[in-house]
Design an enzyme around this catalytic site. Sequence first.
Site, PDB file in Angstrom:
ATOM      1  N   TYR A 146     -18.128 -27.191   9.096  1.00  0.00           N
ATOM      2  CA  TYR A 146     -18.520 -27.524  10.468  1.00  0.00           C
ATOM      3  C   TYR A 146     -19.607 -28.588  10.409  1.00  0.00           C
ATOM      4  O   TYR A 146     -20.604 -28.431   9.712  1.00  0.00           O
ATOM      5  CB  TYR A 146     -19.036 -26.267  11.180  1.00  0.00           C
ATOM      6  N   ASP A 239     -23.920 -32.528   4.287  1.00  0.00           N
ATOM      7  CA  ASP A 239     -24.378 -32.006   5.573  1.00  0.00           C
ATOM      8  C   ASP A 239     -25.268 -30.812   5.266  1.00  0.00           C
ATOM      9  O   ASP A 239     -24.798 -29.718   4.962  1.00  0.00           O
ATOM     10  CB  ASP A 239     -23.180 -31.592   6.441  1.00  0.00           C
ATOM     11  N   LYS A 267     -32.200 -28.148  12.001  1.00  0.00           N
ATOM     12  CA  LYS A 267     -32.699 -26.766  11.918  1.00  0.00           C
ATOM     13  C   LYS A 267     -34.129 -26.659  11.361  1.00  0.00           C
ATOM     14  O   LYS A 267     -35.077 -26.891  12.082  1.00  0.00           O
ATOM     15  CB  LYS A 267     -31.701 -25.919  11.138  1.00  0.00           C
TER      16      LYS A 267
HETATM   17  N1  HOZ Z   1     -22.069 -22.736  15.016  1.00  0.00           N
HETATM   18  C1  HOZ Z   1     -23.424 -23.048  15.356  1.00  0.00           C
HETATM   19  C2  HOZ Z   1     -24.355 -22.803  14.203  1.00  0.00           C
HETATM   20  N2  HOZ Z   1     -23.759 -22.710  12.948  1.00  0.00           N
HETATM   21  C3  HOZ Z   1     -23.834 -22.259  16.559  1.00  0.00           C
HETATM   22  C4  HOZ Z   1     -25.184 -22.526  17.088  1.00  0.00           C
HETATM   23  C5  HOZ Z   1     -25.512 -21.780  18.374  1.00  0.00           C
HETATM   24  O1  HOZ Z   1     -24.602 -21.298  19.033  1.00  0.00           O
HETATM   25  O2  HOZ Z   1     -26.675 -21.699  18.728  1.00  0.00           O
END
Ligand code: HOZ
Length: 427
Positions: A146, A239, A267
């Site tokens: 992702y 990433d 993050k």
């Molecule tokens: N898939 C995102 C983090 N890996 C989601 C983040 C979120 O919903 O705050």
Amino acid sequence: MAQQFVASRKLFEEARKYIPGGVNSPVRAFGAVGGEPLFIKQGKGCRIWDEDDNEFIDYVLSFGPLILGHAHPEVTSSLRSALDKGTSFGAPTRWESTLARMICEAIPSMDMVRFVNSGTEAVMSAIRLARAFTHRDKVVKFAGGYHGSSDGLLAHAGSGATALPDSQGVPSSYIQHTLVAPYNDLSYVESLLKAYPEEVAAIIVEPVAANMGIILPQPKFLPGLKELARRSGALLIFDEVVTGFRLAYGSVQTLYHVSPDLICLGKVIGGGLPVGAYGGRREIMEMVAPSGPVYQAGTLSGNPLAMSAGITTLKILQEPGVYQKLEEMASHLTRGLSKEAREADVPVFLSRAGSMLTVFFTDQEVTDYETARSSDLKLYASYFHHLLNEGIYLPPSQFEAQFLSLAHGEDEIEITLRAARKAFREL
Ligand code: HOZ
């Protein structure tokens, strides 16, 4: 302990009137585990409280940024003093250079860095830059990898997108340049590079996959990607929105001894505020406007609040023993979970990198998206709700990572293991 979620239920009803699905990021809606999301009103250390005053030990930590825990006093105090001076100027500030210098000093392959506001934006911009630098169009990504929600990368993406494997609204022409390989499969990548000679601008990879659950790179995978990228003239992009400053102070390149050409961050470097960044070798980064011809901009990029929280967070992460403590805590938790599952006769595969982990409900070794999907999602959902009822807040999807922070201690680990023991036995 059975929790009451009356206030959350009411707030969710209200939110759904005005916000699609009641949430601002799909996975938060609990769609993958059933039930309704909790509305959180406060966090302190490793604990959060919902609007019904239920208390939880938090293993989501805002999906990764809060490596110090919620409302760390030094972070909040740096935020307060930044706040008093103004929230955004649309002009350079000294804090941007300070955080940029700290990041470049921590990451050997990074000469320069550009701040943006999210991981999605960081990756989108890094891909544009790689295309400009190589004069090529195609990008190799990995199934279950992702890289944010930009159009071209929403092909076989991991959590959050698993329910929408190919999102509507993405023209097929936008992903015609996206090639997808199985994670950990070097020969597949090699075959793609052979099929598209001199067409691949970049190979983008989460060096430790964190959005299809945690999946570790096999020993030859990252060095192999580096070599394939070098031979084909493509750039290698890590990433590290999740892994950056999470597994070590800086990039995982210090752990795996592979230097990518570009790295995307987010993050942790924002200390819990919205942030993203991309950076790498000077000759590549100098192509970014206004130094070079690759346009990329953002009104709130590098804003003083995110920079201050980031600087304070990184300073704390420089203290000796910090990553060791995270490692020990997470290793204790993982060993305990493994023991409890075994004793309850529940087949699980536990995958961990530093302070992030996943319990897959499968008897297979999980090495890629396909094996990750062998996990019994109903069992995960049931495990999630059992633990929630015991005051443990896990990621609301099998495919999101469970995170620990420096605020988690032995007591919380023991409480979690007791709850997990009960859950595994009742599954
Ligand atoms: N898939 C995102 C983090 N890996 C989601 C983040 C979120 O919903 O705050």
